[in-house]
Design a protein around this motif. Structure first.
Motif, PDB file in Angstrom:
ATOM      1  N   VAL A 118     -13.242 -16.735  -8.826  1.00  0.00           N
ATOM      2  CA  VAL A 118     -14.483 -17.637 -10.055  1.00  0.00           C
ATOM      3  C   VAL A 118     -15.148 -17.835  -9.744  1.00  0.00           C
ATOM      4  N   ARG A 119     -15.188 -18.711  -8.178  1.00  0.00           N
ATOM      5  CA  ARG A 119     -16.508 -19.006  -7.686  1.00  0.00           C
ATOM      6  C   ARG A 119     -17.266 -18.079  -6.896  1.00  0.00           C
ATOM      7  N   VAL A 120     -17.229 -17.574  -6.132  1.00  0.00           N
ATOM      8  CA  VAL A 120     -17.128 -15.923  -5.782  1.00  0.00           C
ATOM      9  C   VAL A 120     -18.583 -15.895  -6.693  1.00  0.00           C
ATOM     10  N   GLY A 121     -17.705 -14.850  -7.658  1.00  0.00           N
ATOM     11  CA  GLY A 121     -18.268 -14.300  -8.574  1.00  0.00           C
ATOM     12  C   GLY A 121     -20.023 -15.138  -9.290  1.00  0.00           C
ATOM     13  N   LEU A 122     -19.405 -15.777  -9.883  1.00  0.00           N
ATOM     14  CA  LEU A 122     -20.559 -17.444  -9.940  1.00  0.00           C
ATOM     15  C   LEU A 122     -21.893 -17.821  -9.795  1.00  0.00           C
ATOM     16  N   GLU A 123     -21.043 -18.442  -7.657  1.00  0.00           N
ATOM     17  CA  GLU A 123     -21.658 -18.745  -6.616  1.00  0.00           C
ATOM     18  C   GLU A 123     -22.893 -17.717  -6.736  1.00  0.00           C
ATOM     19  N   SER A 124     -22.618 -16.371  -6.287  1.00  0.00           N
ATOM     20  CA  SER A 124     -23.398 -15.379  -5.898  1.00  0.00           C
ATOM     21  C   SER A 124     -24.061 -14.805  -6.941  1.00  0.00           C
ATOM     22  N   GLN A 125     -23.603 -15.291  -8.251  1.00  0.00           N
ATOM     23  CA  GLN A 125     -25.036 -14.770  -9.311  1.00  0.00           C
ATOM     24  C   GLN A 125     -26.160 -16.307  -9.806  1.00  0.00           C
ATOM     25  N   ALA A 126     -26.088 -17.217  -9.445  1.00  0.00           N
ATOM     26  CA  ALA A 126     -26.602 -18.098  -9.099  1.00  0.00           C
ATOM     27  C   ALA A 126     -27.814 -17.514  -7.967  1.00  0.00           C
ATOM     28  N   ALA A 127     -26.992 -17.055  -6.800  1.00  0.00           N
ATOM     29  CA  ALA A 127     -27.748 -17.285  -5.597  1.00  0.00           C
ATOM     30  C   ALA A 127     -29.281 -16.189  -6.155  1.00  0.00           C
ATOM     31  N   ALA A 132     -29.409 -12.107  -0.446  1.00  0.00           N
ATOM     32  CA  ALA A 132     -29.033 -13.566  -1.221  1.00  0.00           C
ATOM     33  C   ALA A 132     -27.016 -13.704  -2.235  1.00  0.00           C
ATOM     34  N   GLU A 133     -27.413 -12.538  -2.791  1.00  0.00           N
ATOM     35  CA  GLU A 133     -25.923 -12.458  -3.312  1.00  0.00           C
ATOM     36  C   GLU A 133     -24.837 -12.155  -1.845  1.00  0.00           C
ATOM     37  N   THR A 134     -25.146 -11.667  -1.726  1.00  0.00           N
ATOM     38  CA  THR A 134     -24.533 -11.504  -0.264  1.00  0.00           C
ATOM     39  C   THR A 134     -24.189 -12.321   0.389  1.00  0.00           C
ATOM     40  N   LYS A 135     -25.369 -12.568   0.634  1.00  0.00           N
ATOM     41  CA  LYS A 135     -24.814 -14.181   1.915  1.00  0.00           C
ATOM     42  C   LYS A 135     -24.146 -15.442   0.891  1.00  0.00           C
ATOM     43  N   MET A 136     -24.329 -15.347  -0.164  1.00  0.00           N
ATOM     44  CA  MET A 136     -23.728 -16.450  -0.866  1.00  0.00           C
ATOM     45  C   MET A 136     -22.110 -16.155  -0.954  1.00  0.00           C
ATOM     46  N   ARG A 137     -21.844 -14.434  -1.633  1.00  0.00           N
ATOM     47  CA  ARG A 137     -20.093 -14.490  -1.332  1.00  0.00           C
ATOM     48  C   ARG A 137     -19.684 -14.405  -0.053  1.00  0.00           C
ATOM     49  N   ASP A 138     -20.428 -14.038   1.018  1.00  0.00           N
ATOM     50  CA  ASP A 138     -19.593 -14.188   2.360  1.00  0.00           C
ATOM     51  C   ASP A 138     -19.232 -15.453   2.799  1.00  0.00           C
ATOM     52  N   HIS A 139     -20.474 -16.675   2.537  1.00  0.00           N
ATOM     53  CA  HIS A 139     -20.242 -17.879   2.553  1.00  0.00           C
ATOM     54  C   HIS A 139     -18.952 -18.199   2.210  1.00  0.00           C
ATOM     55  N   VAL A 140     -19.009 -18.400   0.721  1.00  0.00           N
ATOM     56  CA  VAL A 140     -17.692 -18.403  -0.213  1.00  0.00           C
ATOM     57  C   VAL A 140     -16.899 -18.197   0.492  1.00  0.00           C
ATOM     58  N   LEU A 141     -16.464 -16.413   0.362  1.00  0.00           N
ATOM     59  CA  LEU A 141     -15.589 -16.648   0.503  1.00  0.00           C
ATOM     60  C   LEU A 141     -14.979 -16.578   1.927  1.00  0.00           C
ATOM     61  N   GLY A 142     -15.802 -16.582   3.185  1.00  0.00           N
ATOM     62  CA  GLY A 142     -15.697 -17.434   4.633  1.00  0.00           C
ATOM     63  C   GLY A 142     -14.886 -18.832   4.093  1.00  0.00           C
ATOM     64  N   PHE A 143     -15.546 -19.858   3.633  1.00  0.00           N
ATOM     65  CA  PHE A 143     -14.597 -20.746   3.437  1.00  0.00           C
ATOM     66  C   PHE A 143     -13.325 -20.994   2.803  1.00  0.00           C
ATOM     67  N   TYR A 144     -13.474 -19.781   1.896  1.00  0.00           N
ATOM     68  CA  TYR A 144     -12.280 -19.966   1.327  1.00  0.00           C
ATOM     69  C   TYR A 144     -11.049 -19.597   2.029  1.00  0.00           C
ATOM     70  N   LYS A 145     -11.145 -18.640   2.748  1.00  0.00           N
ATOM     71  CA  LYS A 145      -9.612 -17.792   4.072  1.00  0.00           C
ATOM     72  C   LYS A 145      -9.759 -19.158   4.753  1.00  0.00           C
ATOM     73  N   LYS A 146     -10.484 -19.724   5.114  1.00  0.00           N
ATOM     74  CA  LYS A 146      -9.995 -20.658   6.033  1.00  0.00           C
ATOM     75  C   LYS A 146      -9.818 -21.820   5.490  1.00  0.00           C
ATOM     76  N   VAL A 147     -10.104 -21.987   4.746  1.00  0.00           N
ATOM     77  CA  VAL A 147      -9.178 -23.286   3.900  1.00  0.00           C
ATOM     78  C   VAL A 147      -7.747 -22.458   3.984  1.00  0.00           C
ATOM     79  N   GLN A 148      -7.690 -21.498   2.562  1.00  0.00           N
ATOM     80  CA  GLN A 148      -6.364 -20.993   2.779  1.00  0.00           C
ATOM     81  C   GLN A 148      -5.311 -20.896   3.851  1.00  0.00           C
ATOM     82  N   ASN A 149      -5.780 -20.201   5.067  1.00  0.00           N
ATOM     83  CA  ASN A 149      -5.171 -20.440   6.352  1.00  0.00           C
ATOM     84  C   ASN A 149      -4.836 -21.912   6.802  1.00  0.00           C
TER      85      ASN A 149
END
Length: 218
Positions: free
Chosen positions: A88-97, A197-214
């Motif tokens: 959810v957040r990846v889509g919304l944050e990317s749209q906001a950016a 901007a959308e790509t940068k935000m998507r990569d940023h949010v996804l990267g952080f979530y993956k780190k937390v998941q691990n």
């Protein structure tokens, strides 16, 4: 005339809501803990009406639950929710950016720049301070999107995600690369480059979530 949340619910309710929300999101109030209305009134120094209204808002935010017997409890945490929140957040944050890249004003950019400068001053290991500034930067980008419905949705999902992040807070070490990612993101917004901007935000949010998941799975 536009009204904000305080106008609609009152200062005492807003203060109670913000304090309780912060305590739940940062795990001061543990998942599954019973919530006693009388104790909250005494601790906050307010009457029962503001506390009840604050609890209604927290219930709407899915941060508390009410049992069949009428008991009030802090909502449980399920690490499996992380993946769904990420989607959810990846889509919304990317749209906001992307929208911010099209709509951000000079004042919006000044706020973003100031927040990044504050991030650069944070001492290594002070993840609590970084979380606060990271949240403010995401709020600033959402505000620059010019869509208050989108900003409100992001705030809700940020809070739900924050509880899971705090499970692994002592293990998180991401300050150095996160500041660089934020800088590149804001530069994309400044340049008016919506796709980037959308790509940068998507990569940023996804990267952080993956780190937390691990870290949760360790």
């Amino acid at each position: 005339m536009e009204m904000d949340m305080v106008d609609l619910i009152g200062v005492d309710t807003q203060n109670a809501y913000e304090l309780l929300k912060d305590q739940i999101n940062t795990l001061v109030l543990k998942p599954g803990a019973a919530v006693n209305e009388a104790e909250l009134c005494a601790a906050l120094g307010v009457g029962s009406v503001p506390v009840r209204e604050a609890l209604k808002l927290l219930f709407h935010d899915q941060l508390i639950v009410v049992s069949r017997q009428g008991g009030i409890y802090v909502a449980d945490l399920n690490p499996k929710d992380l993946a769904m929140l990420s989607e959810v957040r990846v889509g919304l944050e990317s749209q906001a950016a992307g929208l911010a890249a099209s709509r951000a004003t000079a004042d919006h950019l000044l706020v973003m720049d100031a927040l990044i400068q504050e991030q650069e001053k944070i001492k290594v290991g002070d993840t609590t301070a970084w979380f606060d500034l990271d949240h403010k930067l995401h709020q600033a980008i959402a505000k620059a999107s010019g869509n208050h419905y989108l900003a409100h949705s992001l705030e809700t999902y940020f809070g739900l995600s924050q509880r899971l992040w705090y499970l692994v807070l002592p293990k998180l070490d991401f300050l150095s690369y996160a500041v660089e990612e934020h800088t590149q993101l804001v530069e994309s917004i400044r340049a008016g480059d919506r796709p980037q901007a959308e790509t940068k935000m998507r990569d940023h949010v996804l990267g952080f979530y993956k780190k937390v998941q691990n870290l949760i799975e360790d």
